[in-house]
Scaffold this motif. Sequence first.
Motif, PDB file in Angstrom:
ATOM      1  N   LYS A 155     -57.282  56.716-105.537  1.00 53.69           N
ATOM      2  CA  LYS A 155     -58.356  55.485-106.044  1.00 53.69           C
ATOM      3  C   LYS A 155     -58.496  54.855-105.101  1.00 53.69           C
ATOM      4  O   LYS A 155     -60.333  54.775-105.387  1.00 53.69           O
ATOM      5  N   GLU A 156     -58.031  54.984-103.605  1.00 56.52           N
ATOM      6  CA  GLU A 156     -59.092  54.487-103.087  1.00 56.52           C
ATOM      7  C   GLU A 156     -60.021  55.306-102.432  1.00 56.52           C
ATOM      8  O   GLU A 156     -60.832  54.715-101.658  1.00 56.52           O
ATOM      9  N   ASN A 157     -59.543  56.480-101.879  1.00 62.28           N
ATOM     10  CA  ASN A 157     -60.951  56.943-101.253  1.00 62.28           C
ATOM     11  C   ASN A 157     -61.510  57.317-102.198  1.00 62.28           C
ATOM     12  O   ASN A 157     -63.105  57.460-102.076  1.00 62.28           O
ATOM     13  N   ILE A 158     -61.618  57.401-103.858  1.00 65.05           N
ATOM     14  CA  ILE A 158     -62.450  57.243-105.011  1.00 65.05           C
ATOM     15  C   ILE A 158     -63.930  55.920-104.846  1.00 65.05           C
ATOM     16  O   ILE A 158     -64.916  56.640-104.231  1.00 65.05           O
ATOM     17  N   ALA A 159     -62.995  54.880-104.346  1.00 68.44           N
ATOM     18  CA  ALA A 159     -63.799  53.807-104.107  1.00 68.44           C
ATOM     19  C   ALA A 159     -64.563  53.588-102.442  1.00 68.44           C
ATOM     20  O   ALA A 159     -65.756  53.173-102.646  1.00 68.44           O
ATOM     21  N   LYS A 160     -64.108  53.681-102.028  1.00 71.02           N
ATOM     22  CA  LYS A 160     -64.142  54.401-100.873  1.00 71.02           C
ATOM     23  C   LYS A 160     -66.033  55.292-100.554  1.00 71.02           C
ATOM     24  O   LYS A 160     -66.656  54.627 -99.863  1.00 71.02           O
ATOM     25  N   GLU A 161     -66.039  56.392-101.268  1.00 69.16           N
ATOM     26  CA  GLU A 161     -66.966  57.429-101.253  1.00 69.16           C
ATOM     27  C   GLU A 161     -67.830  56.670-101.768  1.00 69.16           C
ATOM     28  O   GLU A 161     -69.159  56.638-101.789  1.00 69.16           O
ATOM     29  N   VAL A 162     -68.016  56.098-103.235  1.00 67.74           N
ATOM     30  CA  VAL A 162     -68.556  55.181-103.781  1.00 67.74           C
ATOM     31  C   VAL A 162     -69.298  54.124-103.209  1.00 67.74           C
ATOM     32  O   VAL A 162     -70.939  53.806-103.580  1.00 67.74           O
ATOM     33  N   LYS A 163     -68.688  53.477-102.492  1.00 65.59           N
ATOM     34  CA  LYS A 163     -69.217  52.313-101.798  1.00 65.59           C
ATOM     35  C   LYS A 163     -69.856  52.642-100.342  1.00 65.59           C
ATOM     36  O   LYS A 163     -71.292  52.237-100.272  1.00 65.59           O
TER      37      LYS A 163
END
Length: 83
Positions: A29-37
């Motif tokens: 989930k952190e990686n997905i949030a980082k990619e979105v950001k």
Amino acid sequence: MKLIIQIAFGVFLGTLSSQFTFDSWHTYKENIAKEVKEKLLAEQEKVRLEQNERIRALFLQGRQGNAPPAGFIPDDAQVQKIK
């Protein structure tokens, strides 16, 4: 006694596997949030650069438009202000 050790070992393995699963899910989930950001920041940067180019083009266009066209003769009111 053997049954108690098996139960304790099963609880230990269950706790260990649930912790591993939880950590993996959290990292995912952190990686997905980082990619979105990162995508959002890249889009904002792209928009900012496009706005800068439009402003620059308008500025240059305005500077070029200040010179009077060839053959321009000012009217009397403008001539009196200049004198």
